[in-house]
Motif scaffolding. Structure first.
Motif, PDB file in Angstrom:
ATOM      1  N   GLY A  23       0.964 -11.440   5.322  1.00 50.26           N
ATOM      2  CA  GLY A  23       1.550 -12.066   6.516  1.00 50.26           C
ATOM      3  C   GLY A  23       2.870 -12.746   6.209  1.00 50.26           C
ATOM      4  O   GLY A  23       3.843 -12.648   6.988  1.00 50.26           O
ATOM      5  N   LEU A  24       2.923 -13.454   5.072  1.00 46.76           N
ATOM      6  CA  LEU A  24       4.155 -14.125   4.684  1.00 46.76           C
ATOM      7  C   LEU A  24       5.251 -13.104   4.357  1.00 46.76           C
ATOM      8  O   LEU A  24       6.427 -13.299   4.715  1.00 46.76           O
ATOM      9  N   CYS A  25       4.830 -11.999   3.703  1.00 52.37           N
ATOM     10  CA  CYS A  25       5.791 -10.943   3.355  1.00 52.37           C
ATOM     11  C   CYS A  25       6.383 -10.310   4.622  1.00 52.37           C
ATOM     12  O   CYS A  25       7.608 -10.093   4.717  1.00 52.37           O
ATOM     13  N   VAL A  26       5.554 -10.036   5.605  1.00 51.77           N
ATOM     14  CA  VAL A  26       6.024  -9.465   6.878  1.00 51.77           C
ATOM     15  C   VAL A  26       6.974 -10.430   7.571  1.00 51.77           C
ATOM     16  O   VAL A  26       8.009 -10.037   8.141  1.00 51.77           O
ATOM     17  N   SER A  27       6.651 -11.713   7.512  1.00 52.37           N
ATOM     18  CA  SER A  27       7.518 -12.726   8.141  1.00 52.37           C
ATOM     19  C   SER A  27       8.888 -12.756   7.472  1.00 52.37           C
ATOM     20  O   SER A  27       9.930 -12.876   8.147  1.00 52.37           O
ATOM     21  N   LEU A  28       8.909 -12.644   6.140  1.00 50.96           N
ATOM     22  CA  LEU A  28      10.190 -12.646   5.420  1.00 50.96           C
ATOM     23  C   LEU A  28      11.045 -11.437   5.797  1.00 50.96           C
ATOM     24  O   LEU A  28      12.258 -11.551   6.004  1.00 50.96           O
ATOM     25  N   PHE A  29      10.416 -10.252   5.887  1.00 47.99           N
ATOM     26  CA  PHE A  29      11.166  -9.062   6.296  1.00 47.99           C
ATOM     27  C   PHE A  29      11.700  -9.206   7.716  1.00 47.99           C
ATOM     28  O   PHE A  29      12.826  -8.782   8.032  1.00 47.99           O
ATOM     29  N   LEU A  30      10.896  -9.831   8.588  1.00 45.02           N
ATOM     30  CA  LEU A  30      11.311 -10.021   9.973  1.00 45.02           C
ATOM     31  C   LEU A  30      12.501 -10.979  10.055  1.00 45.02           C
ATOM     32  O   LEU A  30      13.503 -10.721  10.738  1.00 45.02           O
ATOM     33  N   PHE A  33      16.273  -9.906   9.099  1.00 45.93           N
ATOM     34  CA  PHE A  33      17.173  -9.278  10.078  1.00 45.93           C
ATOM     35  C   PHE A  33      18.115 -10.307  10.703  1.00 45.93           C
ATOM     36  O   PHE A  33      19.244 -10.010  11.091  1.00 45.93           O
ATOM     37  N   PHE A  34      17.633 -11.561  10.834  1.00 46.50           N
ATOM     38  CA  PHE A  34      18.424 -12.603  11.494  1.00 46.50           C
ATOM     39  C   PHE A  34      19.076 -13.549  10.489  1.00 46.50           C
ATOM     40  O   PHE A  34      20.021 -14.257  10.828  1.00 46.50           O
ATOM     41  N   LEU A  35      18.545 -13.573   9.286  1.00 44.24           N
ATOM     42  CA  LEU A  35      19.074 -14.458   8.250  1.00 44.24           C
ATOM     43  C   LEU A  35      19.477 -13.625   7.039  1.00 44.24           C
ATOM     44  O   LEU A  35      18.700 -13.426   6.111  1.00 44.24           O
ATOM     45  N   PRO A  36      20.701 -13.111   7.053  1.00 41.47           N
ATOM     46  CA  PRO A  36      21.151 -12.223   5.967  1.00 41.47           C
ATOM     47  C   PRO A  36      21.101 -12.874   4.592  1.00 41.47           C
ATOM     48  O   PRO A  36      20.964 -12.185   3.575  1.00 41.47           O
ATOM     49  N   TRP A  37      21.206 -14.233   4.537  1.00 40.59           N
ATOM     50  CA  TRP A  37      21.215 -14.908   3.231  1.00 40.59           C
ATOM     51  C   TRP A  37      19.889 -14.774   2.470  1.00 40.59           C
ATOM     52  O   TRP A  37      19.827 -15.078   1.268  1.00 40.59           O
ATOM     53  N   LEU A  38      18.805 -14.320   3.176  1.00 40.38           N
ATOM     54  CA  LEU A  38      17.537 -14.087   2.458  1.00 40.38           C
ATOM     55  C   LEU A  38      17.677 -12.971   1.434  1.00 40.38           C
ATOM     56  O   LEU A  38      16.975 -12.943   0.426  1.00 40.38           O
ATOM     57  N   GLY A  39      18.583 -12.004   1.705  1.00 34.83           N
ATOM     58  CA  GLY A  39      18.888 -10.954   0.741  1.00 34.83           C
ATOM     59  C   GLY A  39      17.661 -10.145   0.327  1.00 34.83           C
ATOM     60  O   GLY A  39      16.923  -9.623   1.173  1.00 34.83           O
ATOM     61  N   ASP A  40      17.441 -10.081  -0.970  1.00 31.81           N
ATOM     62  CA  ASP A  40      16.332  -9.275  -1.522  1.00 31.81           C
ATOM     63  C   ASP A  40      15.045 -10.075  -1.704  1.00 31.81           C
ATOM     64  O   ASP A  40      14.092  -9.590  -2.327  1.00 31.81           O
ATOM     65  N   LEU A  41      15.019 -11.308  -1.184  1.00 34.49           N
ATOM     66  CA  LEU A  41      13.823 -12.157  -1.370  1.00 34.49           C
ATOM     67  C   LEU A  41      12.539 -11.497  -0.844  1.00 34.49           C
ATOM     68  O   LEU A  41      11.509 -11.546  -1.516  1.00 34.49           O
ATOM     69  N   PRO A  42      12.547 -10.849   0.357  1.00 36.74           N
ATOM     70  CA  PRO A  42      11.320 -10.189   0.812  1.00 36.74           C
ATOM     71  C   PRO A  42      10.830  -9.107  -0.155  1.00 36.74           C
ATOM     72  O   PRO A  42       9.614  -8.966  -0.374  1.00 36.74           O
ATOM     73  N   TYR A  43      11.756  -8.358  -0.752  1.00 32.63           N
ATOM     74  CA  TYR A  43      11.365  -7.302  -1.681  1.00 32.63           C
ATOM     75  C   TYR A  43      10.790  -7.906  -2.975  1.00 32.63           C
ATOM     76  O   TYR A  43       9.816  -7.385  -3.544  1.00 32.63           O
ATOM     77  N   VAL A  44      11.416  -8.979  -3.403  1.00 32.50           N
ATOM     78  CA  VAL A  44      10.898  -9.670  -4.602  1.00 32.50           C
ATOM     79  C   VAL A  44       9.487 -10.193  -4.349  1.00 32.50           C
ATOM     80  O   VAL A  44       8.585 -10.052  -5.185  1.00 32.50           O
ATOM     81  N   PHE A  45       9.315 -10.813  -3.185  1.00 32.45           N
ATOM     82  CA  PHE A  45       7.995 -11.359  -2.851  1.00 32.45           C
ATOM     83  C   PHE A  45       6.948 -10.244  -2.784  1.00 32.45           C
ATOM     84  O   PHE A  45       5.828 -10.394  -3.280  1.00 32.45           O
ATOM     85  N   LEU A  46       7.336  -9.112  -2.176  1.00 39.24           N
ATOM     86  CA  LEU A  46       6.406  -7.984  -2.071  1.00 39.24           C
ATOM     87  C   LEU A  46       6.061  -7.444  -3.449  1.00 39.24           C
ATOM     88  O   LEU A  46       4.896  -7.141  -3.735  1.00 39.24           O
ATOM     89  N   GLY A  47       7.036  -7.345  -4.327  1.00 37.89           N
ATOM     90  CA  GLY A  47       6.784  -6.860  -5.685  1.00 37.89           C
ATOM     91  C   GLY A  47       5.852  -7.780  -6.447  1.00 37.89           C
ATOM     92  O   GLY A  47       4.942  -7.321  -7.157  1.00 37.89           O
ATOM     93  N   VAL A  48       6.089  -9.102  -6.314  1.00 39.41           N
ATOM     94  CA  VAL A  48       5.213 -10.088  -6.988  1.00 39.41           C
ATOM     95  C   VAL A  48       3.782  -9.986  -6.465  1.00 39.41           C
ATOM     96  O   VAL A  48       2.809 -10.038  -7.232  1.00 39.41           O
ATOM     97  N   LEU A  49       3.636  -9.824  -5.134  1.00 40.31           N
ATOM     98  CA  LEU A  49       2.306  -9.718  -4.532  1.00 40.31           C
ATOM     99  C   LEU A  49       1.570  -8.481  -5.057  1.00 40.31           C
ATOM    100  O   LEU A  49       0.384  -8.562  -5.421  1.00 40.31           O
TER     101      LEU A  49
END
Length: 448
Positions: A23-30, A33-49
């Motif tokens: 759920g947190l990973c999906v929220s980060l990807f969502l 789209f609106f916060l470009p400064w997140l960058g690759d953080l969603p992918y990093v989080f998904l990889g760690v998970l």
């Protein structure tokens, strides 16, 4: 692939934490789209998970020796009593685990939420105890035990299945039987509400001549033995032994009524088993007769060590019937079985005076040859209705009818006494104590 499915996937379950992570990973990807400064953080989080899930999977499946579990069930269960069962679990993992246990108990208990949670350190053993109260006799089938193990990460759970189907018989209340047996042997029956009965006189059965001790009755002094011995000697008497006592159990539809989960038949069976055992401890001969629309089982009175086992085996199989009681068949069985005057404890139920009047001629004939004690039940639900405050006209009507039926029960006791028939009107939960009380009173008063 099929082997992998059987070995791993079928017994692998996702934990709450992995759903929270997804759920947190999906929220980060969502939000990316609106916060470009997140960058690759969603992918990093998904990889760690994903990495943590793989580590968790390896931790749970890395060793051949993981956990051990065993259910300890008695050879038989006691009907109407709390029976203790135990689950023994041991952790062989190199780390602490979180476990959840589902025990597939018999369907008769109608429990689908028997779930135990616990934490075990590496090498730790635990015993989980719980109580089951069966309310019907017969065979109960226990299924497998499902054990769900989670590592400290708690992202996934591995399921283990232990044990096979086990069939356990439920017998009449032998736990209650043991309790009263110990009390009878140690003469501590009063601890359970059994009254001490004042004796009217001495029993006619002589026991021995013994030295006088303070408190002995002066009227029992044996003057001839005193003169020979040179010190005060008294005669000692004991209860008369080898008297016949039969429990007769009505299996007709009048005994199907349930109270607190148990039918009246089961209350009668539990009480008759305890009474038979107390009679055997008192060295009387105990027997059993069951009756419904036709004659049932008959166990002739005896006091051999195996007698209680015979009675229990018969009572284990007995079931209530849907037809009326056949008193003629009962009277014929009594005349054919009982060869000497005996105490007959007849467990039955009458809901109206007309029901009693139909059976009264046969009861009078039985009382002519034997000492008859009729045991029937007080309707505790009616008592609740009569004591409840009335709020409307309908309530007054219902309470009046309930009071009438409750009063009729008391009239039945007087009607039986008028014809020289002993009786007990008792709530179902107090049946055993009241019946044993009356038996001891009859013994003390030497009525048999």
């Amino acid at each position: 692939m099929k082997h992998f499915f059987r070995k791993y996937y079928r017994d692998l379950f996702l934990g709450k934490r992995i759903f929270a992570g997804i759920g947190l990973c999906v929220s980060l990807f969502l939000f990316s789209f609106f916060l470009p400064w997140l960058g690759d953080l969603p992918y990093v989080f998904l990889g760690v998970l994903v990495l943590l899930v793989l580590i968790d999977f390896v931790l749970l499946y890395q060793t051949k020796r993981d956990v051990f579990l065993r259910r300890d069930v008695p050879d038989r269960l006691s009907n109407g009593d709390d029976n203790e069962l135990q689950i023994y679990v041991e952790n062989f993992y190199a780390f602490g685990i979180h476990v959840g246990i589902i025990d597939e108990i018999p369907f008769q208990f109608q429990k689908r939420d028997l779930w135990f949670k616990s934490n075990l350190k590496s090498g730790e053993r635990k015993t989980i105890a719980y109580l089951l109260r069966p309310t019907k006799r017969g065979e109960y089938v226990f299924g497998q035990i499902r054990l769900y193990v989670q590592s400290p990460l708690r992202l996934v759970a591995r399921r283990f299945n232990f044990g096979e189907e086990v069939t356990v018989p439920v017998y009449p209340s032998f736990l209650q039987l043991r309790k009263y047996e110990l009390m009878a042997i140690s003469n501590r029956l009063s601890d359970f509400g059994i009254k001490k009965i004042r004796r009217v006189g001495h029993s006619m059965e002589f026991d021995q001549v013994k030295n006088y001790v303070q408190g002995d009755d002066y009227r029992t002094v044996n003057w001839k033995a005193t003169a020979r011995k040179g010190e005060l000697m008294v005669n000692s008497f004991t209860d008369e032994k080898a008297q016949h006592m039969y429990c007769i159990i009505d299996k007709s539809r009048a005994m199907k009524m349930p109270f607190e989960g148990l039918s009246l038949l089961d209350y009668a069976i539990n009480a008759s088993l305890v009474l038979s055992n107390v009679a055997l401890v008192k060295q009387d001969k105990s027997g059993l007769i069951t009756i419904a629309e036709k004659a049932g089982s008959i166990v002739p009175a005896d006091r051999r060590p195996a007698q209680l086992g015979k009675i229990m085996e018969v009572l284990y199989k007995e079931k209530s019937r849907y037809l009326e009681l056949n008193m003629e068949a009962l009277y014929t069985s009594i005349r054919g079985t009982l060869r000497q005057r005996s105490l007959i404890v007849f467990f039955t139920n009458f809901e109206s005076m007309s029901a009693l009047n139909r059976q009264l001629p046969y009861l009078k004939r039985m009382a002519k040859y034997h000492l008859l004690l009729v045991v029937f039940f007080e309707n505790t639900e009616l008592k609740v209705i009569t004591e409840k405050p009335v709020l409307d006209v309908e309530g007054i009507y219902i309470q009046t009818i309930a009071t009438k039926f409750a009063y009729e029960k008391k009239l039945m006791v007087k009607e039986l006494a008028k014809h020289g028939i002993l009786s007990i009107l008792t709530p179902p939960e107090k049946l055993t104590v009241n019946v044993v009380n009356r038996y001891l009173a009859i013994k003390a008063q030497q009525k048999i």
